[in-house]
Design an enzyme around this catalytic site. Structure first.
Site, PDB file in Angstrom:
ATOM      1  N   GLY A  14       0.787  -1.241   0.000  1.00 22.43           N
ATOM      2  CA  GLY A  14       0.000   0.000   0.000  1.00 22.43           C
ATOM      3  C   GLY A  14       0.811   1.279   0.000  1.00 22.43           C
ATOM      4  N   ASP A  66      -2.180  -5.371  -7.258  1.00 22.30           N
ATOM      5  CA  ASP A  66      -3.560  -4.945  -7.022  1.00 22.30           C
ATOM      6  C   ASP A  66      -4.229  -6.103  -6.281  1.00 22.30           C
ATOM      7  OD1 ASP A  66      -6.329  -4.604  -7.203  1.00 22.30           O
ATOM      8  OD2 ASP A  66      -6.190  -3.504  -9.090  1.00 22.30           O
ATOM      9  N   TYR A 155     -17.259   9.484   6.929  1.00 16.55           N
ATOM     10  CA  TYR A 155     -16.425   8.271   6.815  1.00 16.55           C
ATOM     11  C   TYR A 155     -17.273   7.105   6.280  1.00 16.55           C
ATOM     12  CZ  TYR A 155     -12.294   5.445   7.838  1.00 16.55           C
ATOM     13  OH  TYR A 155     -11.183   4.651   7.726  1.00 16.55           O
ATOM     14  N   LYS A 162     -14.098  -0.845   7.850  1.00 19.64           N
ATOM     15  CA  LYS A 162     -13.108  -0.988   8.938  1.00 19.64           C
ATOM     16  C   LYS A 162     -13.647  -1.883  10.058  1.00 19.64           C
ATOM     17  CE  LYS A 162      -9.728   1.593   7.318  1.00 19.64           C
ATOM     18  NZ  LYS A 162      -8.585   0.936   6.648  1.00 19.64           N
TER      19      LYS A 162
HETATM   20  P1  NAP Z   1      -2.691   6.099   0.948  1.00 16.49           P
HETATM   21  O1  NAP Z   1      -1.310   6.591   0.908  1.00 16.49           O
HETATM   22  O2  NAP Z   1      -3.620   6.592  -0.112  1.00 16.49           O
HETATM   23  O3  NAP Z   1      -2.666   4.516   0.991  1.00 16.49           O
HETATM   24  C1  NAP Z   1      -3.761   3.706   0.596  1.00 16.49           C
HETATM   25  C2  NAP Z   1      -3.189   2.679  -0.317  1.00 16.49           C
HETATM   26  O4  NAP Z   1      -4.164   1.703  -0.715  1.00 16.49           O
HETATM   27  C3  NAP Z   1      -2.668   3.312  -1.620  1.00 16.49           C
HETATM   28  O5  NAP Z   1      -1.359   2.860  -1.832  1.00 16.49           O
HETATM   29  C4  NAP Z   1      -3.618   2.752  -2.651  1.00 16.49           C
HETATM   30  O6  NAP Z   1      -3.081   2.680  -3.949  1.00 16.49           O
HETATM   31  C5  NAP Z   1      -3.857   1.390  -2.060  1.00 16.49           C
HETATM   32  N1  NAP Z   1      -4.913   0.658  -2.736  1.00 16.49           N
HETATM   33  C6  NAP Z   1      -6.182   1.032  -3.006  1.00 16.49           C
HETATM   34  N2  NAP Z   1      -6.814   0.069  -3.710  1.00 16.49           N
HETATM   35  C7  NAP Z   1      -5.900  -0.938  -3.892  1.00 16.49           C
HETATM   36  C8  NAP Z   1      -5.920  -2.187  -4.553  1.00 16.49           C
HETATM   37  N3  NAP Z   1      -7.018  -2.635  -5.180  1.00 16.49           N
HETATM   38  N4  NAP Z   1      -4.807  -2.954  -4.541  1.00 16.49           N
HETATM   39  C9  NAP Z   1      -3.685  -2.531  -3.927  1.00 16.49           C
HETATM   40  N5  NAP Z   1      -3.593  -1.349  -3.287  1.00 16.49           N
HETATM   41  C10 NAP Z   1      -4.693  -0.560  -3.281  1.00 16.49           C
HETATM   42  O7  NAP Z   1      -3.407   6.500   2.307  1.00 16.49           O
HETATM   43  P2  NAP Z   1      -3.099   6.072   3.820  1.00 16.49           P
HETATM   44  O8  NAP Z   1      -3.841   7.056   4.650  1.00 16.49           O
HETATM   45  O9  NAP Z   1      -1.651   5.869   4.026  1.00 16.49           O
HETATM   46  O10 NAP Z   1      -3.889   4.696   3.957  1.00 16.49           O
HETATM   47  C11 NAP Z   1      -3.274   3.487   4.381  1.00 16.49           C
HETATM   48  C12 NAP Z   1      -4.193   2.745   5.348  1.00 16.49           C
HETATM   49  O11 NAP Z   1      -4.273   3.488   6.564  1.00 16.49           O
HETATM   50  C13 NAP Z   1      -5.610   2.578   4.852  1.00 16.49           C
HETATM   51  O12 NAP Z   1      -6.109   1.319   5.256  1.00 16.49           O
HETATM   52  C14 NAP Z   1      -6.344   3.675   5.606  1.00 16.49           C
HETATM   53  O13 NAP Z   1      -7.733   3.433   5.740  1.00 16.49           O
HETATM   54  C15 NAP Z   1      -5.629   3.583   6.931  1.00 16.49           C
HETATM   55  N6  NAP Z   1      -5.792   4.725   7.829  1.00 16.49           N
HETATM   56  C16 NAP Z   1      -5.535   5.987   7.390  1.00 16.49           C
HETATM   57  C17 NAP Z   1      -5.737   7.056   8.251  1.00 16.49           C
HETATM   58  C18 NAP Z   1      -5.497   8.472   7.775  1.00 16.49           C
HETATM   59  O14 NAP Z   1      -6.035   9.398   8.407  1.00 16.49           O
HETATM   60  N7  NAP Z   1      -4.719   8.692   6.732  1.00 16.49           N
HETATM   61  C19 NAP Z   1      -6.164   6.833   9.567  1.00 16.49           C
HETATM   62  C20 NAP Z   1      -6.392   5.527   9.982  1.00 16.49           C
HETATM   63  C21 NAP Z   1      -6.209   4.471   9.110  1.00 16.49           C
HETATM   64  P3  NAP Z   1      -3.473   3.865  -5.009  1.00 16.49           P
HETATM   65  O15 NAP Z   1      -3.121   5.154  -4.383  1.00 16.49           O
HETATM   66  O16 NAP Z   1      -2.668   3.535  -6.186  1.00 16.49           O
HETATM   67  O17 NAP Z   1      -4.948   3.739  -5.226  1.00 16.49           O
END
Ligand code: NAP
Length: 255
Positions: A14, A66, A155, A162
């Site tokens: 990710g 993916d 959300y 989640k």
């Molecule tokens: P991020 O950088 O956008 O990471 C999300 C990742 O998921 C991206 O690399 C995205 O790839 C990937 N993804 C989406 N669909 C996919 C697929 N079909 N196959 C493989 N990869 C896929 O944002 P992030 O905030 O770091 O998110 C990472 C995790 O942390 C997520 O589970 C999110 O819900 C969780 N989280 C985030 C927060 C926050 O506030 N940021 C808080 C709590 C939890 P693409 O960009 O190429 O689509």
């Protein structure tokens, strides 16, 4: 710190860019001496993520995967043979943008299924694929958010996904425990990333946390990453099936 992951191979799924929580986790894992394999979703991210892998460590590999494509997951398993793999970090989520701005009751069937497939089922698919490589036991960690257990404006479907993810953590922990594979989630406070920007009025959430969390500030991605190190290392050997909050304490507050 002191090489807490020396000699361990870790898969981090990710990474989209340098703001991704997965990249912050990669930095902490590299600092602790892990051999790293990081993944990105599609061709569009290849150049960026190749560069980020090189910044993490000279031996880090970047592979496309993916998680909705079984053939790409199978190719990832092949690339990790013969193992052993010691740690997996699942940092993946997706929902349609319109489902993160309109009332939850208007979520479409397709939008519901898409969010659940990418954000929750993928942990099950990844765990099933990777567990046979984790022959020395190990740690699987996923990323979740407070919206699983409380209503956070906009959300919406991601909160439902989640909740399914957190329940999946408990069932996977029970299945994989006999192989000494631990499964946990980190519930991170809000962090400005590409995914978070897709949530309507996300900056209000950041402001609310900074004003009301016990630590009176937002979460630093490095804090989330260091908790992932703890869970992946021997220090976390007794912890499984848990949701660990790394959110400046926000989740304890009533008002
Ligand atoms: P991020 O950088 O956008 O990471 C999300 C990742 O998921 C991206 O690399 C995205 O790839 C990937 N993804 C989406 N669909 C996919 C697929 N079909 N196959 C493989 N990869 C896929 O944002 P992030 O905030 O770091 O998110 C990472 C995790 O942390 C997520 O589970 C999110 O819900 C969780 N989280 C985030 C927060 C926050 O506030 N940021 C808080 C709590 C939890 P693409 O960009 O190429 O689509």
């Amino acid at each position: 710190m002191s090489n807490l992951l020396h000699g361990k191979t870790a898969l981090i799924l990710g990474v989209a860019n340098k703001w991704s929580l997965a990249y912050a986790i990669g930095r902490s894992f590299a600092r602790e001496g892990a051999n790293l394999v990081i993944t990105y979703q599609g061709e569009r991210q290849k150049l960026t993520v190749d560069e980020l892998a090189a910044e993490l460590s000279p031996t880090a590999r970047a592979i496309q995967c993916d998680v909705t494509k079984p053939e790409e997951l199978a190719a990832l398993v092949d690339a990790l043979q013969p193992g052993p793999l010691h740690a997996v970090v699942h940092s993946i989520a997706f929902a349609n943008r319109e489902d993160l701005s309109r009332p939850f009751s208007e979520t479409s069937r397709d939008g519901f299924l898409l969010a659940l497939e990418v954000s929750a089922y993928s942990l099950v698919a990844v765990s099933k694929a990777m567990a046979p490589l984790m022959t020395a036991g190990g740690s699987i960690v996923t990323l979740t958010y407070l919206g699983a257990v409380r209503v956070i404006p906009n959300y919406n479907i991601m909160g439902v996904a989640k909740a399914a993810l957190e329940a999946s953590v408990r069932y996977l922990a029970n299945d994989l425990g006999p192989a000494n594979i631990r499964v946990n989630a980190i519930s991170a406070g809000p962090v400005k990333t590409a995914s978070a920007r897709g949530i309507k009025d996300f900056s209000k959430v950041l402001d609310g946390v900074a004003a009301h969390a016990p630590l009176r500030r937002n979460t630093d991605p490095a804090e989330v990453a260091d908790t992932a190190v703890f869970l992946a290392s021997e220090l976390g050997r007794g912890v499984t099936g848990n949701v660990v909050y790394v959110d400046a304490g926000f989740q304890i507050m009533g008002l």
